[in-house]
Design a protein around this motif. Sequence first.
Motif, short mmCIF file in Angstrom:
data_model
loop_
_atom_site.label_atom_id
_atom_site.label_comp_id
_atom_site.label_asym_id
_atom_site.label_seq_id
_atom_site.Cartn_x
_atom_site.Cartn_y
_atom_site.Cartn_z
N HIS A 116 28.17 18.70 -21.50
CA HIS A 116 28.74 17.77 -22.48
C HIS A 116 29.99 17.85 -22.93
CE1 HIS A 116 27.25 20.99 -25.49
NE2 HIS A 116 28.49 20.55 -26.04
N GLY A 117 30.90 19.02 -23.25
CA GLY A 117 32.10 19.20 -23.12
C GLY A 117 32.95 18.66 -21.81
N ARG A 120 33.06 14.87 -21.77
CA ARG A 120 34.03 14.44 -23.01
C ARG A 120 35.53 14.41 -22.30
NH1 ARG A 120 37.04 16.26 -27.26
NH2 ARG A 120 37.11 14.68 -29.04
N SER A 147 20.19 16.81 -26.76
CA SER A 147 21.08 17.18 -27.70
C SER A 147 22.44 16.94 -27.09
CB SER A 147 20.89 18.81 -27.76
OG SER A 147 20.95 19.79 -26.52
N GLY A 148 22.75 17.12 -25.59
CA GLY A 148 24.06 17.04 -25.11
C GLY A 148 24.58 15.28 -25.31
N ASP A 150 23.32 13.55 -27.82
CA ASP A 150 23.78 13.30 -28.91
C ASP A 150 24.96 13.77 -29.60
OD1 ASP A 150 21.13 12.03 -29.39
OD2 ASP A 150 20.46 14.03 -30.23
N TRP A 151 25.44 14.77 -28.95
CA TRP A 151 26.78 15.49 -29.03
C TRP A 151 27.95 14.42 -28.74
CZ3 TRP A 151 31.22 16.72 -26.50
CH2 TRP A 151 32.02 17.59 -27.25
N LEU A 152 27.73 14.14 -27.48
CA LEU A 152 28.71 13.08 -26.91
C LEU A 152 28.78 11.72 -27.76
CD1 LEU A 152 28.09 13.53 -23.12
CD2 LEU A 152 30.35 13.57 -24.18
N THR A 153 27.52 11.49 -28.07
CA THR A 153 27.53 10.06 -29.04
C THR A 153 28.28 10.14 -30.21
OG1 THR A 153 25.36 9.27 -28.12
CG2 THR A 153 26.07 8.38 -30.16
N LYS A 154 28.29 11.35 -30.81
CA LYS A 154 29.03 11.50 -32.10
C LYS A 154 30.55 12.06 -31.82
CE LYS A 154 24.87 13.31 -34.31
NZ LYS A 154 24.21 14.85 -34.72
N ASN A 155 30.96 12.40 -30.66
CA ASN A 155 32.20 12.83 -30.47
C ASN A 155 33.16 12.12 -29.46
OD1 ASN A 155 32.47 15.61 -31.90
ND2 ASN A 155 30.34 15.66 -31.02
N THR A 156 32.72 10.97 -29.35
CA THR A 156 33.29 9.96 -28.29
C THR A 156 33.43 8.59 -28.87
OG1 THR A 156 31.29 9.63 -27.04
CG2 THR A 156 32.99 11.00 -26.12
#
Length: 273
Positions: A116-117, A120, A147-148, A150-156
């Motif tokens: 996911h990093g 991004r 989970s990955g 979800d992380w992208l959704t929150k951090n992009t």
Amino acid sequence: MCTPADRIHRRLDLLDAGLSRHDIDRAIGLGSLLRLRRGVYADAGTCEPRRRAAQHGGTLACVSAARHLGLWVLSPDDPLHVALRPHGHGHPHDDCTCIEHWDHDENDRFRPPPVHGILRQIFLCRGAEEFFVALESALHARKIGRSGLDWLTKNTSAVAREAIALARRDAESGLESLVRWRLRHLGLTVRTQVRIDTVGRVDLVIGDRLIVEVDGVENHGSAEHRHRDLLRDARAAARGYITLRFDYALVVHDWETVERAIHAHVQRQLHLR
């Protein structure tokens, strides 16, 4: 591509693990350990891109990391992208053209970022198209889970979230993903990997009956492949379908022509029964 067992080592870590200076020098002499620069070593099986990234002071990032994982990228001949820790520093080397990413938050600076990093990084560095292509590749290869995402959704950004919402797991090529992304603004129903009797699976179907096939740079060059494509197109026509076929060069470098061809068929409602 090197295996997960192949690692980059700091000299201090090797000493802490119980190796003596003599052991390290002997491993270098035997070729099982490679000296990259002062205090940094690689296992002999470590691939050249990871060795160069470590020479620069970090690990693979962005499209370089995605390519190393086997994900689809649109620009295979890019300079090396290297992830560095925010408070670290790079080490330019001979013929260095590295592109630096200062967002690596792993404790081990030589450990690759999570998928996911990497995605991004691609979004921030290369934009939404390349992000979408790599994302669908990661989904198809099952290298990213809920989970990955979800992380992208929150951090992009909103554009990246649009790409996440559109992404599917069944895309089988980066060209297919690219076509779907570029067609999204036309408001068309686009299905992927559709199975048609007597034809087999086709890349995309727009509406009811407009097939779009996208041929990768490595495919369909031989007379045998060409005959197989023509046979598939003829069988599709016999079942009432229309086939548009585009190659890598058209999709990537002459999208205007591709879009005009598709739009002309849609305007005449040839995609509908």
